[in-house]
Design an enzyme around this catalytic site. Structure first.
Site, PDB file in Angstrom:
ATOM      1  N   ASN A 108       1.011  -1.306  -0.061  1.00 21.31           N
ATOM      2  CA  ASN A 108      -0.070   0.134  -0.373  1.00 21.31           C
ATOM      3  C   ASN A 108       0.869   0.883   0.162  1.00 21.31           C
ATOM      4  OD1 ASN A 108      -2.673   1.448   0.079  1.00 21.31           O
ATOM      5  ND2 ASN A 108      -3.121   1.069   2.094  1.00 21.31           N
ATOM      6  N   PRO A 123       1.828 -12.118  -8.580  1.00 20.69           N
ATOM      7  CA  PRO A 123       1.107 -10.982  -7.865  1.00 20.69           C
ATOM      8  C   PRO A 123       0.733 -10.284  -8.243  1.00 20.69           C
ATOM      9  CG  PRO A 123       3.810 -11.457  -7.988  1.00 20.69           C
ATOM     10  CD  PRO A 123       3.377 -12.690  -9.078  1.00 20.69           C
ATOM     11  N   LYS A 133      -0.131 -11.479  -1.284  1.00 14.87           N
ATOM     12  CA  LYS A 133       0.446 -10.395  -2.232  1.00 14.87           C
ATOM     13  C   LYS A 133       1.513 -10.127  -2.499  1.00 14.87           C
ATOM     14  CE  LYS A 133       2.304  -6.701  -5.063  1.00 14.87           C
ATOM     15  NZ  LYS A 133       3.916  -5.963  -4.692  1.00 14.87           N
TER      16      LYS A 133
END
Length: 274
Positions: free
Chosen positions: A113, A219, A202
């Site tokens: 993120n 991914p 991921k």
DNA sequence: ATCCAGGCAGATG
DNA sequence: CATCTGCATGGA
């Protein structure tokens, strides 16, 4: 210091370093890059399609750049998928770097993120603060060095809520490394990685691909999801499973071609040919 | 100001 | 198994 040269249509230092798989590199000029791995450095100059590697650790970087694998075969197989044709053509110079496992684990925990520019800055500051000082750069910190960091110090580097993940994983990761190193099976590696704080599906896939060099993985980050989602492939997990089934052992490399193409190439390519 | 970036942990159906 | 929320930070 020694030199190694490599000429191959399927190697581009620029595409290999800027495709998002590695964060510790610098562009020195249009023809020169530097890349750092653990406590080592390699200078790479490219002229007339010939790459010249200058480093104190030639054997390490020959392996690191995966120079012995034929990417022509992989690219040829993947070009057969119509949805990959343009990406393969534009990104065939990418190689999946054989990065150090521990460095990959911490780097991709930081990546979650987050955006690549910020990730690079955070990792650079992490090396400066905790890594060994080398000649003109800093090594990536060892696990022991990382354990010296407090959560507050890590936050001061810009890690935000990931500071606690780094703190925790620095204290648990050594116990999984031996099993992980000898892992040849993606599902087992994934299960082991998911026990660590800050490693979800991921990030685990990235570590499997870049740190273990197992390519039967895919991914799915926000870029890949946006590029691949359809009416039916409407969750990251569905995209992940679908493209592993489709591309098999080449899935991880296909993913890098797509990621780099979507993020760095597509707009330029579209503009160039109007 | 809101959204986004190589998402994850924890809680809840 | 799936879905939902809160989360640090900085640039667009």
């Amino acid at each position: 210091m020694s030199e190694l040269t490599f000429k191959n249509e399927y190697f581009s230092i620029e595409d290999t370093l800027t495709c998002g798989q590695v964060f510790r590199y610098k562009k020195i000029s249009e023809t020169q890059y530097e890349v750092y791995s653990l406590d080592k450095r390699c200078v790479v100059k490219t002229q007339d399609g010939i790459a010249v590697f200058t480093t104190d650790a030639p054997e390490y970087f020959e392996k690191y750049f995966d120079l012995e694998r034929s990417y022509e075969q992989i690219a040829t197989r993947l070009s057969c998928y119509p949805e990959l044709e343009k990406a393969v053509k534009a990104c065939k110079g990418i190689r999946i770097l054989r990065q150090n496992l521990t460095e990959t684990i911490f780097s991709f925990i930081i990546s979650a993120n987050n955006n690549i520019k910020r990730i690079q800055g955070i990792i650079e500051r992490l090396c400066e603060k905790y890594g060994k000082k080398m000649d003109g750069y800093y090594a990536f910190p060892t696990i022991e060095e990382l354990r010296q960091a407090t959560v507050a110090e890590l936050k001061a580097l810009g890690l935000g809520y990931r500071a606690q993940y780094i703190y925790d994983t620095a204290r648990t990761v050594e116990s999984i490394l031996p099993q992980l190193e000898k892992c040849t099976d993606v599902d087992t590696a994934r299960k082991i990685l998911l026990t660590q704080k800050g490693i979800g599906p991921k990030v685990a896939d990235c570590i499997i691909l870049f740190g273990l060099n197992l390519t039967k993985t895919y991914p799915v980050d926000t870029w890949i999801f946006k590029a691949n989602k359809t009416e039916t492939l409407d969750t990251p997990k569905k995209v992940h499973d679908y493209f592993i089934a489709r591309y098999g052992d080449d899935a991880g490399i296909a993913q890098q071609y797509i990621f780099h193409y979507e993020r760095n190439v597509r707009n330029l390519a579209d503009i160039a040919k109007l």
